[in-house]
Scaffold this motif. Sequence first.
Motif, mmCIF file in Angstrom:
data_model
loop_
_atom_site.group_PDB
_atom_site.id
_atom_site.type_symbol
_atom_site.label_atom_id
_atom_site.label_comp_id
_atom_site.label_asym_id
_atom_site.label_seq_id
_atom_site.Cartn_x
_atom_site.Cartn_y
_atom_site.Cartn_z
ATOM 1 N N ALA A 48 0.824 -1.186 0.004
ATOM 2 C CA ALA A 48 0.000 -0.049 0.014
ATOM 3 C C ALA A 48 0.897 1.173 -0.061
ATOM 4 O O ALA A 48 1.717 1.268 0.890
ATOM 5 C CB ALA A 48 -0.973 -0.043 1.207
ATOM 6 N N ILE A 49 0.525 2.139 -0.842
ATOM 7 C CA ILE A 49 1.417 3.241 -0.907
ATOM 8 C C ILE A 49 0.529 4.503 -1.028
ATOM 9 O O ILE A 49 -0.424 4.767 -1.559
ATOM 10 C CB ILE A 49 2.250 3.278 -2.281
ATOM 11 C CG1 ILE A 49 3.058 2.002 -2.701
ATOM 12 C CG2 ILE A 49 3.205 4.654 -2.617
ATOM 13 C CD1 ILE A 49 3.361 1.666 -3.948
ATOM 14 N N VAL A 54 4.177 4.092 3.343
ATOM 15 C CA VAL A 54 4.366 2.874 2.497
ATOM 16 C C VAL A 54 4.197 1.856 3.548
ATOM 17 O O VAL A 54 4.931 1.767 4.485
ATOM 18 C CB VAL A 54 5.508 2.819 1.810
ATOM 19 C CG1 VAL A 54 5.689 1.664 0.861
ATOM 20 C CG2 VAL A 54 5.800 4.000 0.708
ATOM 21 N N THR A 55 3.253 0.736 3.278
ATOM 22 C CA THR A 55 3.016 -0.187 3.984
ATOM 23 C C THR A 55 3.639 -1.498 3.258
ATOM 24 O O THR A 55 3.320 -1.765 2.354
ATOM 25 C CB THR A 55 1.635 -0.595 4.618
ATOM 26 O OG1 THR A 55 1.090 0.791 5.097
ATOM 27 C CG2 THR A 55 1.461 -1.642 5.458
ATOM 28 N N PHE A 56 4.342 -2.354 3.971
ATOM 29 C CA PHE A 56 4.921 -3.404 3.370
ATOM 30 C C PHE A 56 4.253 -4.920 3.649
ATOM 31 O O PHE A 56 3.486 -4.895 4.790
ATOM 32 C CB PHE A 56 6.569 -3.619 3.921
ATOM 33 C CG PHE A 56 7.226 -2.456 3.399
ATOM 34 C CD1 PHE A 56 7.696 -2.240 2.425
ATOM 35 C CD2 PHE A 56 7.578 -1.338 4.509
ATOM 36 C CE1 PHE A 56 8.423 -1.111 1.682
ATOM 37 C CE2 PHE A 56 8.369 -0.435 4.005
ATOM 38 C CZ PHE A 56 8.988 -0.082 2.750
ATOM 39 N N SER A 57 4.438 -5.911 3.124
ATOM 40 C CA SER A 57 3.594 -7.161 3.314
ATOM 41 C C SER A 57 3.752 -7.644 4.757
ATOM 42 O O SER A 57 3.093 -8.455 5.093
ATOM 43 C CB SER A 57 4.180 -8.109 2.246
ATOM 44 O OG SER A 57 5.401 -8.532 2.169
ATOM 45 N N GLN A 74 -2.348 -7.860 9.736
ATOM 46 C CA GLN A 74 -2.313 -8.547 8.016
ATOM 47 C C GLN A 74 -3.606 -7.691 7.582
ATOM 48 O O GLN A 74 -4.636 -7.494 8.003
ATOM 49 C CB GLN A 74 -2.340 -9.930 8.005
ATOM 50 C CG GLN A 74 -2.618 -10.534 6.684
ATOM 51 C CD GLN A 74 -1.116 -10.248 6.059
ATOM 52 O OE1 GLN A 74 -0.189 -10.476 6.486
ATOM 53 N NE2 GLN A 74 -1.230 -10.228 4.570
ATOM 54 N N GLY A 75 -3.605 -7.060 6.490
ATOM 55 C CA GLY A 75 -4.843 -6.634 5.764
ATOM 56 C C GLY A 75 -4.949 -5.041 6.072
ATOM 57 O O GLY A 75 -5.686 -4.419 5.424
ATOM 58 N N ALA A 89 -5.869 1.416 8.632
ATOM 59 C CA ALA A 89 -7.285 1.065 7.960
ATOM 60 C C ALA A 89 -6.844 -0.123 6.936
ATOM 61 O O ALA A 89 -5.947 -0.320 6.458
ATOM 62 C CB ALA A 89 -7.768 2.242 7.049
ATOM 63 N N ASP A 90 -8.173 -0.635 6.470
ATOM 64 C CA ASP A 90 -8.358 -1.702 5.444
ATOM 65 C C ASP A 90 -9.047 -1.327 4.371
ATOM 66 O O ASP A 90 -9.399 -0.233 4.468
ATOM 67 C CB ASP A 90 -8.583 -2.968 6.044
ATOM 68 C CG ASP A 90 -10.123 -3.033 6.271
ATOM 69 O OD1 ASP A 90 -10.807 -2.114 6.273
ATOM 70 O OD2 ASP A 90 -10.812 -4.279 6.635
#
Length: 338
Positions: A48-49, A54-57, A74-75, A89-90
Amino acid sequence: MRKILSLLLVISTALLLLSGCNSRKSFEPEQTSSASSAISKTGKEAVAIMRDGVTFSDGSYLTRSGMGSVKLPQGFHYVNQSSRYVLAADDTGKILILDRKSGKVVKEGKLDFPLISATIRGNNIYYVSQDNVFGVYSIPANKVKISAKVGRAYAVDTRIANPMPYQGIVVVPILDGKLLLISPSNPKAARGMAIGDSYNLNNIIYLHSLGSRIIAATPNKLISAAPGAMHKFEAPIADVTIAGGKIYLLTGDGRVLKLSPSLKVLAERKFPYAQFTAIAVVGGKVYALDRSGALIVMDPSLKKSRIYDVGEVDNYAFVAGSRLYKDDEVINLSALGY
């Protein structure tokens, strides 16, 4: 939501690049230097950018200051943080508020639409969600206090700016090119300031304060608003940063500009066919990254320069402190000079 945002990002990036040149030519510097000693691998995959994160796996995330202090479930992806909380957030509208020190989930909530941007001020979250809905979420009460659709926005540039505190109020960029000026003591009495002039790709992609001024940009315009005055600079905007009381701007037509707070051009440099993606000012040096992988390092007057080959940008480029994160690599900007 991520799939929708990714598609819009592709659309907006294509429009930006097309506005910068009439052909498919790319920037081809005559000479480049090696930056291999300043580059290392992160071993992380971005999932997610956003404009400010920036979010990593693996649940880790980047902010403009560097790597985050907690791991996200996760998610969920990073949105913003305060001195106490981290907001995540998801894609369904769920939000998590985590303690920034312990990483424990403090509150879980649900919005009607997925969260797009937000800031935490005190015990409230001021946010914008999909469908251009502005709201105020109470952390102690764990519920939405105010929610209202504030305009139409058919397509957005996904470089969406977060709201920001400013002189006792909260400035909230909504998706149709306006700023809401919110008083925390009376958030229903919001004032508006129009920046963009279209329902499509005219949302705020950069928002910062400079002294008493609000500096904001849409994909096509930079504005500097102070009490009793507003200045504007029209150009296809690739990226913006502020350093030393000056504004540094990258345009979609290959220009690097240094502007005064009132948007007077103090210095300008043109790089034909450059498709800029990120700018930084670190240690008195100006860094401009082209999507082809040319990293241009300049002095503050933009006269002296040196170009490094750091490899093509495939996915994202994000400046955090003195480091430039690009795909699965991190570049120590302080190690590169002109």
